[in-house]
Design a protein around this motif. Structure first.
Motif, short mmCIF file in Angstrom:
data_model
loop_
_atom_site.label_atom_id
_atom_site.label_comp_id
_atom_site.label_asym_id
_atom_site.label_seq_id
_atom_site.Cartn_x
_atom_site.Cartn_y
_atom_site.Cartn_z
N HIS A 4 12.61 4.38 -7.70
CA HIS A 4 11.38 4.33 -8.52
C HIS A 4 11.09 5.71 -9.10
N HIS A 5 11.22 6.76 -8.26
CA HIS A 5 10.90 8.11 -8.71
C HIS A 5 11.84 8.55 -9.84
N GLU A 6 13.12 8.16 -9.71
CA GLU A 6 14.08 8.51 -10.78
C GLU A 6 13.68 7.84 -12.08
N LEU A 57 3.31 12.40 -9.77
CA LEU A 57 3.00 13.81 -9.51
C LEU A 57 4.28 14.66 -9.63
N LYS A 58 5.36 14.17 -9.02
CA LYS A 58 6.63 14.89 -9.08
C LYS A 58 7.14 15.00 -10.52
N ALA A 59 7.06 13.89 -11.25
CA ALA A 59 7.56 13.89 -12.63
C ALA A 59 6.75 14.88 -13.48
N ILE A 84 13.80 1.65 2.77
CA ILE A 84 12.56 1.75 1.99
C ILE A 84 12.60 3.02 1.12
N VAL A 85 13.00 4.14 1.73
CA VAL A 85 13.00 5.42 1.00
C VAL A 85 13.98 5.37 -0.19
N ALA A 86 15.12 4.69 0.00
CA ALA A 86 16.10 4.58 -1.10
C ALA A 86 15.46 3.88 -2.30
N GLU A 87 14.67 2.85 -2.02
CA GLU A 87 13.98 2.13 -3.11
C GLU A 87 12.94 3.05 -3.76
N VAL A 88 12.22 3.81 -2.95
CA VAL A 88 11.20 4.74 -3.48
C VAL A 88 11.87 5.76 -4.40
N ILE A 89 13.01 6.29 -3.96
CA ILE A 89 13.70 7.32 -4.77
C ILE A 89 14.15 6.71 -6.11
N PRO A 146 12.00 17.28 -7.77
CA PRO A 146 13.08 16.28 -7.61
C PRO A 146 12.57 14.98 -6.96
N PRO A 147 13.15 13.83 -7.35
CA PRO A 147 12.71 12.54 -6.81
C PRO A 147 12.84 12.46 -5.28
N ALA A 148 13.91 13.04 -4.72
CA ALA A 148 14.13 12.95 -3.28
C ALA A 148 13.78 14.27 -2.60
N ASP A 149 13.35 14.16 -1.33
CA ASP A 149 13.05 15.36 -0.54
C ASP A 149 13.71 15.16 0.84
N PRO A 150 15.00 15.52 0.96
CA PRO A 150 15.73 15.25 2.20
C PRO A 150 15.11 15.91 3.43
N GLU A 160 0.84 -1.21 0.00
CA GLU A 160 0.00 0.00 0.00
C GLU A 160 0.87 1.26 0.00
N ARG A 161 1.95 1.21 0.79
CA ARG A 161 2.86 2.37 0.84
C ARG A 161 3.45 2.62 -0.55
N PHE A 162 3.89 1.55 -1.24
CA PHE A 162 4.48 1.73 -2.57
C PHE A 162 3.44 2.22 -3.59
N ARG A 168 11.89 16.42 4.07
CA ARG A 168 10.78 15.53 4.46
C ARG A 168 11.33 14.25 5.13
N GLU A 169 12.39 13.71 4.57
CA GLU A 169 12.98 12.48 5.14
C GLU A 169 13.48 12.72 6.57
N SER A 170 14.09 13.90 6.80
CA SER A 170 14.59 14.20 8.16
C SER A 170 13.43 14.23 9.15
N ARG A 171 12.31 14.82 8.72
CA ARG A 171 11.14 14.88 9.63
C ARG A 171 10.61 13.47 9.89
N GLN A 172 10.57 12.64 8.84
CA GLN A 172 10.07 11.27 9.00
C GLN A 172 10.97 10.47 9.96
N ILE A 173 12.30 10.66 9.80
CA ILE A 173 13.24 9.91 10.65
C ILE A 173 13.06 10.32 12.12
C1 LIG Z 1 7.39 9.85 -1.24
C2 LIG Z 1 8.19 10.93 -1.40
O1 LIG Z 1 9.43 10.85 -2.06
C3 LIG Z 1 10.62 10.41 -1.42
C4 LIG Z 1 10.34 9.21 -0.61
C5 LIG Z 1 9.90 9.33 0.67
C6 LIG Z 1 9.23 8.16 1.36
O2 LIG Z 1 9.30 7.04 0.85
O3 LIG Z 1 8.57 8.40 2.40
C7 LIG Z 1 10.05 10.55 1.35
C8 LIG Z 1 10.64 11.62 0.76
C9 LIG Z 1 11.18 11.58 -0.62
O4 LIG Z 1 12.60 11.53 -0.58
C10 LIG Z 1 7.80 12.27 -0.92
O5 LIG Z 1 8.45 13.25 -1.30
O6 LIG Z 1 6.81 12.34 -0.15
#
Ligand SMILES: C=C(O[C@@H]1C=C(C(=O)O)C=C[C@H]1O)C(=O)O
Length: 109
Positions: free
Chosen positions: A94-96, A45-47, A87-92, A52-56, A34-36, A58-63
């Motif tokens: 995919h986004h790339e 949406l980003k494309a 997980i996020v590395a795999e998502v990025i 950009p594929p990554a949002d550092p 479901e997350r993927f 946002r990632e810092s807040r999630q961590i």
């Molecule tokens: C899903 C996103 O893209 C990337 C993946 C994230 C994730 O898997 O949670 C978080 C930040 C981004 O680096 C996002 O920007 O929300």
């Protein structure tokens, strides 16, 4: 109680615990699927909007959030962070790929 009885009760306990482990593993797989599904939509949406594929940030807040949740759940926060990063590395990745395909097919813009 014979040795055989003990063996059987240990086996029964092992099986009971393993059934729960299997249920939890199944739930993890379904939750990740479901997350993927959500992150794939974020990728499109980003494309489409040249984000950009990554949002550092946002990632810092999630961590930070996950580390706190892990602590209150008595889970090693370092493990929670490593898992999220994995997980996020795999998502990025995919986004790339989505961004490359979108650029090749002239989508978005
Ligand atoms: C899903 C996103 O893209 C990337 C993946 C994230 C994730 O898997 O949670 C978080 C930040 C981004 O680096 C996002 O920007 O929300």
């Amino acid at each position: 109680m014979t040795t055989r009885d003990i063996d059987e009760s240990v086996n029964a306990e092992l099986n009971r615990l393993r059934e729960s482990i299997d249920n939890i593993d199944a739930a993890v797989v379904h939750m990740l699927a479901e997350r993927f599904k959500c992150t794939q939509q974020v990728g499109h949406l980003k494309a489409a909007h040249q984000l950009p594929p990554a949002d550092p940030a946002r990632e810092s807040r999630q961590i930070a959030r996950l580390r706190q949740l892990a602590e209150s759940a008595h889970l090693d926060p370092a493990f929670a962070e490593k898992l999220l990063n994995f997980i996020v590395a795999e998502v990025i990745r995919h986004h790339e790929r989505i961004a490359e395909e979108s650029a090749t097919n002239g989508e978005g813009a």
